[in-house]
Design an enzyme around this catalytic site. Sequence first.
Site, PDB file in Angstrom:
ATOM      1  N   ASP A 124       0.848  -1.191   0.000  1.00 59.89           N
ATOM      2  CA  ASP A 124       0.000   0.000   0.000  1.00 59.89           C
ATOM      3  C   ASP A 124       0.883   1.240   0.000  1.00 59.89           C
ATOM      4  OD1 ASP A 124      -2.371   1.389  -0.030  1.00 59.89           O
ATOM      5  OD2 ASP A 124      -2.631   1.356   2.141  1.00 59.89           O
TER       6      ASP A 124
ATOM      7  N   HIS B  60      -3.830  14.116   0.465  1.00 61.65           N
ATOM      8  CA  HIS B  60      -4.072  13.262   1.627  1.00 61.65           C
ATOM      9  C   HIS B  60      -2.906  13.343   2.605  1.00 61.65           C
ATOM     10  CE1 HIS B  60      -5.228   9.898   4.120  1.00 61.65           C
ATOM     11  NE2 HIS B  60      -4.119   9.254   3.812  1.00 61.65           N
TER      12      HIS B  60
ATOM     13  N   GLU C  10     -11.017   4.136   3.216  1.00 59.48           N
ATOM     14  CA  GLU C  10     -10.013   4.851   2.429  1.00 59.48           C
ATOM     15  C   GLU C  10     -10.290   4.596   0.953  1.00 59.48           C
ATOM     16  OE1 GLU C  10      -6.188   5.198   5.423  1.00 59.48           O
ATOM     17  OE2 GLU C  10      -6.077   3.787   3.747  1.00 59.48           O
TER      18      GLU C  10
ATOM     19  N   GLU D 265      -9.329   4.238  -2.540  1.00 62.99           N
ATOM     20  CA  GLU D 265      -8.071   3.936  -3.214  1.00 62.99           C
ATOM     21  C   GLU D 265      -8.331   3.217  -4.537  1.00 62.99           C
ATOM     22  OE1 GLU D 265      -4.909   2.193  -0.976  1.00 62.99           O
ATOM     23  OE2 GLU D 265      -5.658   2.902   0.962  1.00 62.99           O
TER      24      GLU D 265
ATOM     25  N   ASP E 245      -9.443   0.447   1.640  1.00 66.14           N
ATOM     26  CA  ASP E 245      -8.529  -0.083   2.648  1.00 66.14           C
ATOM     27  C   ASP E 245      -9.008   0.385   4.016  1.00 66.14           C
ATOM     28  OD1 ASP E 245      -6.378  -1.447   3.667  1.00 66.14           O
ATOM     29  OD2 ASP E 245      -4.989   0.216   3.431  1.00 66.14           O
TER      30      ASP E 245
ATOM     31  N   ARG F 282      -8.614   4.080  13.012  1.00 61.27           N
ATOM     32  CA  ARG F 282      -7.721   5.201  13.298  1.00 61.27           C
ATOM     33  C   ARG F 282      -7.254   5.232  14.749  1.00 61.27           C
ATOM     34  NH1 ARG F 282      -6.122   6.593   8.251  1.00 61.27           N
ATOM     35  NH2 ARG F 282      -7.912   7.091   6.936  1.00 61.27           N
TER      36      ARG F 282
ATOM     37  N   GLN G 259      -4.591   2.659  15.185  1.00 59.65           N
ATOM     38  CA  GLN G 259      -3.378   3.080  14.477  1.00 59.65           C
ATOM     39  C   GLN G 259      -2.629   4.164  15.247  1.00 59.65           C
ATOM     40  OE1 GLN G 259      -4.004   3.970  10.353  1.00 59.65           O
ATOM     41  NE2 GLN G 259      -1.989   4.885  10.061  1.00 59.65           N
TER      42      GLN G 259
ATOM     43  N   LYS H 111      -4.861  -1.927  10.069  1.00 61.39           N
ATOM     44  CA  LYS H 111      -5.056  -2.079   8.633  1.00 61.39           C
ATOM     45  C   LYS H 111      -5.261  -3.523   8.196  1.00 61.39           C
ATOM     46  CE  LYS H 111      -4.147   2.142   6.921  1.00 61.39           C
ATOM     47  NZ  LYS H 111      -5.000   2.860   5.970  1.00 61.39           N
TER      48      LYS H 111
ATOM     49  N   THR I  90      -9.400  -5.517   3.731  1.00 63.79           N
ATOM     50  CA  THR I  90      -9.232  -4.616   2.596  1.00 63.79           C
ATOM     51  C   THR I  90     -10.136  -5.126   1.484  1.00 63.79           C
ATOM     52  OG1 THR I  90      -6.925  -4.144   3.167  1.00 63.79           O
ATOM     53  CG2 THR I  90      -7.605  -3.671   0.919  1.00 63.79           C
TER      54      THR I  90
ATOM     55  N   GLU J 131     -10.174  12.835   7.055  1.00 64.02           N
ATOM     56  CA  GLU J 131     -10.066  14.159   6.442  1.00 64.02           C
ATOM     57  C   GLU J 131     -11.416  14.861   6.347  1.00 64.02           C
ATOM     58  OE1 GLU J 131      -7.170  14.280   2.925  1.00 64.02           O
ATOM     59  OE2 GLU J 131      -7.648  12.146   3.148  1.00 64.02           O
TER      60      GLU J 131
END
Length: 418
Positions: A129, A136, A202, A204, A236, A240, A243, A256, A260, A367
Site C-alpha cells: 500500500d 491526503h 479509504e 483507493e 482499505d 484510526r 493506528q 489495517k 481490505t 479528512e
Amino acid sequence: MPLKSFINVPSDSHFPIQNLPYGIFRPRAGNARVGVAIGDLILDLEVLETRGFFSDVVAAATTLFGSDSLNAFMALGRPAWKKTRDILQNLLSAETSTLRDNAELRAHAFHKQSEVTMQLPARIGDYTDFYSSYYHAHNVGTMLRGPENALMPNWKWLPVAYHGRASSIVISGTEVKRPHGQTKPPDTNAPVFGPSKSLDFELETAFFIGPGNPLGQSVSIDQAEGHIFGIVLMNDWSARDIQTWEYQPLGPFLAKNFCTSISPWVVTLEALEPFRQNLAAQDPAPLSYLKRANDLTFDIQLEARLQTSRMREPQTITRTNFQNLYWSIAQQLAHHTINGCNLQPGDLLASGTISGPTEESRGCMLELTWRGQNPLKLPDADSRKWLEDGDTISITGWCQGEGYRVGFGEVSGRIVGA
C-alpha cells in the site's frame, strides 16, 4: 465512428465494448472461471476457449480461462493481453456474425451478472500500500504536525509505502467486522482493549502485477507498464484509534490488516489508454530511476457513497480523481523493485487514499471530518464522525468517453458489530 457491440449497452453502463474488464465468476452450476463484463452480462471465456477462439494466444493444450484466478493469464504479458482483447472486441462487434447470429453459442457463452457470484480476480501473493496522494498526505500531516511540517522530508523524493496483509483482501460485498485492538484514550495512563471507535474507509485504487521480475533484478521505469495488468477499486478499511497508538515506530499493523475490499472487475491499461494524461511536473525533480518522459496518469472520476441503516438511498460524501496521485503507477513499480525485490503475477500494489484539493474531495472520514472535529451531516439530522455498525460504504469510478464510459463497477462493504 465509435465501436459498437451487438449487445445493447446503455451509454452510462460501466462495461461497454471499449472496456471489457476481466473477472472471476461462479455461475449457479459449475466451477469458477474467467469472464469479461459487457453491459449487464458476462462473456464466459472458458466456453470460447474450448471452441478454439484463443488458439492464437496459447497452445491448444494450455487451459487459461477455466481457472479460478487470472494469474496465468496475467503472467503472459502485454502482447497476449492485446491479442485476446482484439479477439474479444471482434467477437462482440455489431459487425461480426460469429456470436451475434449463433443462438446456441450465445446461450452457453453469456451469463447475467445478477445470477453469478464474483470472486477475487487473482491469487494475491503480496500486497503493498503506497501513500501517493499529496493532498491526503498533507492533510494528515497537518493534523499531526501542523502545516509547516505536514510532509515528512522524504515524501517528495520517493513513493512511501508499507507492506499490507494479502490474506485479508476480500471481494466487494463482503461484510466488514469491526476490529478489536489496543487504544490509548488521552485521559488514561494505560491503553485499553476493545472494539475500534474510529473506524474509517479509504478511497483507493490498486493495480495487479502481470509478468514478475527475478529476485535481484529491478524493473526500470520505462519497462514498468509492461508489468501492469490492470486496475481495480479499493477500500482499505482503517481503525484510526488503533493506528494512533500502534503506528510508532513501524507504521500501521492491526489498524489495517483486518480487512481490505476490492472491486471484482480488473480494467486493463488498454481500456484506459484513451483517458491517459501526462503526469504533472514534480518538484523537486525525481531521481533518475524515477524519471520518465511523459509519465502517465489517467482521468478516472472517483466517488464514495455512505448509506446508514436508516437511510433509504446512499449519499455521495466525496468526489475525487485518480489524477490527484502525485506518484505514478510506473514510479511506484520502479521504486518497489529498485532494490531487487521480486514481484510476481497477481501481486497487488495500492495507491493509498486519493484526496483532492477541496473539502468535498477528501478520500476518508479522517479528512472529511478533520479527525472528528467537523461531523459529516447526513439526512434526518444524522451525522458521522466515524463509521458506525450498519453503515455501508460504496466506492465507484469511471472514465467518461464520447458517448460511453469505461468504468470499474463498485467496491462496497457493510460494517457489522464486533
